[in-house]
Design a protein around this motif. Sequence first.
Motif, PDB file in Angstrom:
ATOM      1  N   LEU A  85       0.831  -1.198   0.000  1.00 30.66           N
ATOM      2  CA  LEU A  85       0.000   0.000   0.000  1.00 30.66           C
ATOM      3  C   LEU A  85       0.873   1.258   0.000  1.00 30.66           C
ATOM      4  O   LEU A  85       0.625   2.210  -0.745  1.00 30.66           O
ATOM      5  CB  LEU A  85      -0.899  -0.025   1.240  1.00 30.66           C
ATOM      6  N   VAL A  86       1.929   1.244   0.816  1.00 31.51           N
ATOM      7  CA  VAL A  86       2.811   2.403   0.911  1.00 31.51           C
ATOM      8  C   VAL A  86       3.486   2.648  -0.440  1.00 31.51           C
ATOM      9  O   VAL A  86       3.567   3.781  -0.938  1.00 31.51           O
ATOM     10  CB  VAL A  86       3.855   2.190   2.026  1.00 31.51           C
ATOM     11  N   SER A 101       4.205   5.854  -5.205  1.00 31.58           N
ATOM     12  CA  SER A 101       4.834   5.741  -6.525  1.00 31.58           C
ATOM     13  C   SER A 101       4.211   6.687  -7.541  1.00 31.58           C
ATOM     14  O   SER A 101       4.867   7.105  -8.480  1.00 31.58           O
ATOM     15  CB  SER A 101       4.828   4.293  -7.013  1.00 31.58           C
ATOM     16  N   GLY A 102       2.948   7.067  -7.341  1.00 28.88           N
ATOM     17  CA  GLY A 102       2.376   8.008  -8.281  1.00 28.88           C
ATOM     18  C   GLY A 102       2.444   9.453  -7.792  1.00 28.88           C
ATOM     19  O   GLY A 102       2.041  10.371  -8.497  1.00 28.88           O
ATOM     20  N   TRP A 143      10.561   4.552  -1.048  1.00 27.69           N
ATOM     21  CA  TRP A 143       9.164   4.136  -0.921  1.00 27.69           C
ATOM     22  C   TRP A 143       8.860   2.737  -1.444  1.00 27.69           C
ATOM     23  O   TRP A 143       7.790   2.228  -1.208  1.00 27.69           O
ATOM     24  CB  TRP A 143       8.261   5.155  -1.632  1.00 27.69           C
ATOM     25  N   SER A 144       9.777   2.106  -2.181  1.00 29.10           N
ATOM     26  CA  SER A 144       9.452   0.785  -2.708  1.00 29.10           C
ATOM     27  C   SER A 144       9.563  -0.274  -1.613  1.00 29.10           C
ATOM     28  O   SER A 144      10.425  -1.135  -1.645  1.00 29.10           O
ATOM     29  CB  SER A 144      10.384   0.429  -3.865  1.00 29.10           C
ATOM     30  N   THR A 145       8.672  -0.156  -0.645  1.00 31.89           N
ATOM     31  CA  THR A 145       8.784  -1.024   0.530  1.00 31.89           C
ATOM     32  C   THR A 145       8.238  -2.417   0.286  1.00 31.89           C
ATOM     33  O   THR A 145       8.362  -3.276   1.146  1.00 31.89           O
ATOM     34  CB  THR A 145       7.998  -0.400   1.691  1.00 31.89           C
ATOM     35  N   TYR A 146       7.626  -2.620  -0.888  1.00 32.12           N
ATOM     36  CA  TYR A 146       6.991  -3.926  -1.085  1.00 32.12           C
ATOM     37  C   TYR A 146       8.006  -5.058  -1.151  1.00 32.12           C
ATOM     38  O   TYR A 146       7.655  -6.224  -1.047  1.00 32.12           O
ATOM     39  CB  TYR A 146       6.126  -3.905  -2.350  1.00 32.12           C
TER      40      TYR A 146
END
Lengths: 512, 411
Positions: B185-186, B191-192, B307-310
Amino acid sequence: MEDYVIEMLHISKSFPGIKANDDITLQLRRGEIHALLGENGAGKSTLMSILFGLYQPDEGVIKKDGKEVRISDPNDATALHIGMVHQHFKLIDVFTVLDNIILGAEDVKLGFVQKKEARRKVRALSEKYGLNVDLDAKVEDISVGMQQRVEILKMLYRDNEVLIFDEPTAVLTPQEITELMQIMRNFTREGKSILFISHKLNEIMEVSDRVTVLQKGRYVGTVNTAETTKEELSRMMVGRPVQLVVQKEEARPGKPVLEVSHLSVMSKLYHREAVKDVSFTVREGEIVCIAGIDGNGQTELVHALTGLERADAGTVTLCGQEITAAPIRKRSKAGMSHIPEDRHKHGLVLDFSLEQNLALQRYYEPRFQQNGFIRFDEVRSYAEQLIRQYDVRSGQGPITRARSMSGGNQQKAIVARELDRDLPLVVAVQPTRGLDVGAIEYIHGQLVAQRDQGKAILLVSLELEEVMNLSDRILVIHSGEIVGEFDPKAVTVEELGLYMAGARKQEAKANG
Amino acid sequence: MAEMNEKSYSRLERRRTVGASLISILIGLVTGSLLILIVGLTTKNIGLSGAWEGIRLVFGGLFSTGRDMATGVLTFGFNPNTFGNMLFRSTPLILTGLAVAVAFRTGLFNIGAPGQYLMGICVALLISLSIPSSQVSPVIIWFLAFLGGMLAGGLWGAISGALKAFLNINEVIACIMTNWIAANLVTLIFSGSNLRNLTENTKSAYIYKTSVNNVATAKLGLDKIFSDSQVNGGILIAILLAILISVLLNRTVFGFELRATGSNRYAARYAGIVDKRSIVLSMVIAGAMAGAAGALYGLSGNTEFYWSTYQSLPGVGFNGIPVALLASNSPIAVIFTGMFMAMLDISGQQLKNLTGYNEYLTNIIISVIVYLSAFSLVIRNFLVKHDDGVSRALSSLGNSLRGNKRKGAGK
């Protein structure tokens, strides 16, 4: 010289902090039924565990047929033909009766179990002693009484000649108890010897030849049953005279306190009605007892009354207030106190201290809090008061962990907490389960005192002696239905037993 | 007389618990030292003297002030930089430690701190970067962002709590699910967004530092005491929250209900406590602590949040578990165990900076300590036995000295 089959001479056994057996001597004659009597913690189980090879004694010797033996594990005991029926049966539920009997003593050829011969032997034994069992039924499908017969057959199959019965009647109906007594007498006629552990004086008086009494790990004495009385035995066991029959005046029932009407509860586990259309009333100043064999809907009925489970139909009214679907706290405030069936699951927070447990039902009351903060000084002084008043014994007083207390004192703490709330209705479920004579006497006295103050008491008990002793009115429950209402002075134990077993049913139901 | 016994008994209990944790720590440090010795003796350019330096740094890395220029000997003393950085790093550890400890006390294993922490970072960054500081005071923005982060963490915890309370879904499974949902979600949210700083092309892109909008956690003078370090007021907030949680759990009616539910859900229900509510609220509080950890991380002013925590979950969320374990779930003790864990981190860095050792050695020490803290019950029981022996010996000695005057007085 006497013919002793087993002699345990001057046995002592210590565990850290406690001397469980202190110089105990027990001599079992060939062909006698010898009762071993004592309160909880008197050392009966330790002594039997030593005989069965589970513990080694620190001092003393064991003789079998006059020769000294060493029993280092249960296999040694079996080799000496000593067998034991444990209080909690050691059976495999999904195995058949026959498989359970031969398990561990199978006759094996080329890796295959030879059941034909075993079946013949078991059948012969069961006919000889009148032990009626269905060899091909699974244990999970048979009654508790039959399970016990399976345990007995296990001992016989192994050619045991010394049979130990650990509180064998706790789970049986009166009829089954009578049967068991007969079976035990048959055994002694065949020259087998029986050690019978119990704290039920009636049974001991009825079936045993001699009694050995232990108290707090020490040997008190051995007496011939024919030459003693129940009063004498209980005095030996407790160390002081005990009131065996509850002393109480005639009940003077007043206004209805609890009214239950057409209550039905579905069993969460089996999708069937555990309580079916039950109606009854409990009035001020009377003790109404729900009697029945375990598992006939008592638990579900109490859970529905106390709010632990939802009722599916019917109404429950407490002091004129309908509480059928009320949350537990509301019932409690409306006037219900509850001594629960399972003191470890519901009755206590075992890792809390005694004082916190004593405040468990009242911590939110103004006396114990100030602006949302608990008043620890009040909790402490309240706990100290209850501990004094109800004689709750523990290692460190109010801050003792509930877990470290003895079962009797845990129960006393719960009784103290519930009765001290001084509410119009007390629901007491098996309040004396597993307790010894002294504690039972105390709790019975407290319940009668509550009744005499005008409280309504609903007692649920599996012990017929307690039912007969304590109640002013008896309701018998069988598979979820009230099948009869009785005056304890006008009914016999045998008659109650027939109703409990479902063999009879009153047409006119209890007053609704 | 009886009262004195009670008091000394509870003191004894506490001493045993603390003792068990200290023994775990000591064994961990000794094991680490042995490892350093073995590595040192088998590595050419380290040797025995290098190993001795390593061992001293493991125990006293926090007080290391580098090497004497002239003699090349390790020097020790008060080092404001390492101290300040230790406090800075311990802030999120204390808070995630609280997130685990609070839930534990209510009988729940909150393994969802990473997700709650991420939600805290996310919301704190969104708020602090979206409200222009030209129109609203940065102090107010900071408070909004901090509270928003806490709230987000709390709500995230509430999901696992509600699943447990109402549907009886094991909270560990629910927490693992919410962790990954948060991680994705983060990523999705940022990302946008135009909060990404894509202009510094020399390094991978990150979310703008909150200082861009003049929002950052106040230093409150701590930077003067601990010069050259990253420390800020966050550590004071963490300590304050730990004290609040301790008071809440141990002193209030609400805390009593939470602990009763935690120790025995059925007995709590029997006593009229709404156990479902207790479970949900406990997870809300736990989540809020992890959310506060995330918010303070995001609001430090210097954070470059990727932010690419996935792809992976933040380790600081999981590190709350050993912090809570070592503290036996006592909120006050969490302050110290959090600082201790941060100290080991600093020691690791000192090892790397000053000797030929790899900083990851300290991770092994942490693992040993965590293992042992899980055994703390065994150690405690050992202490109980030991204590009984000691006190028995002492009391019999006392009795014989007093001529058995008070024998049996206890009965």
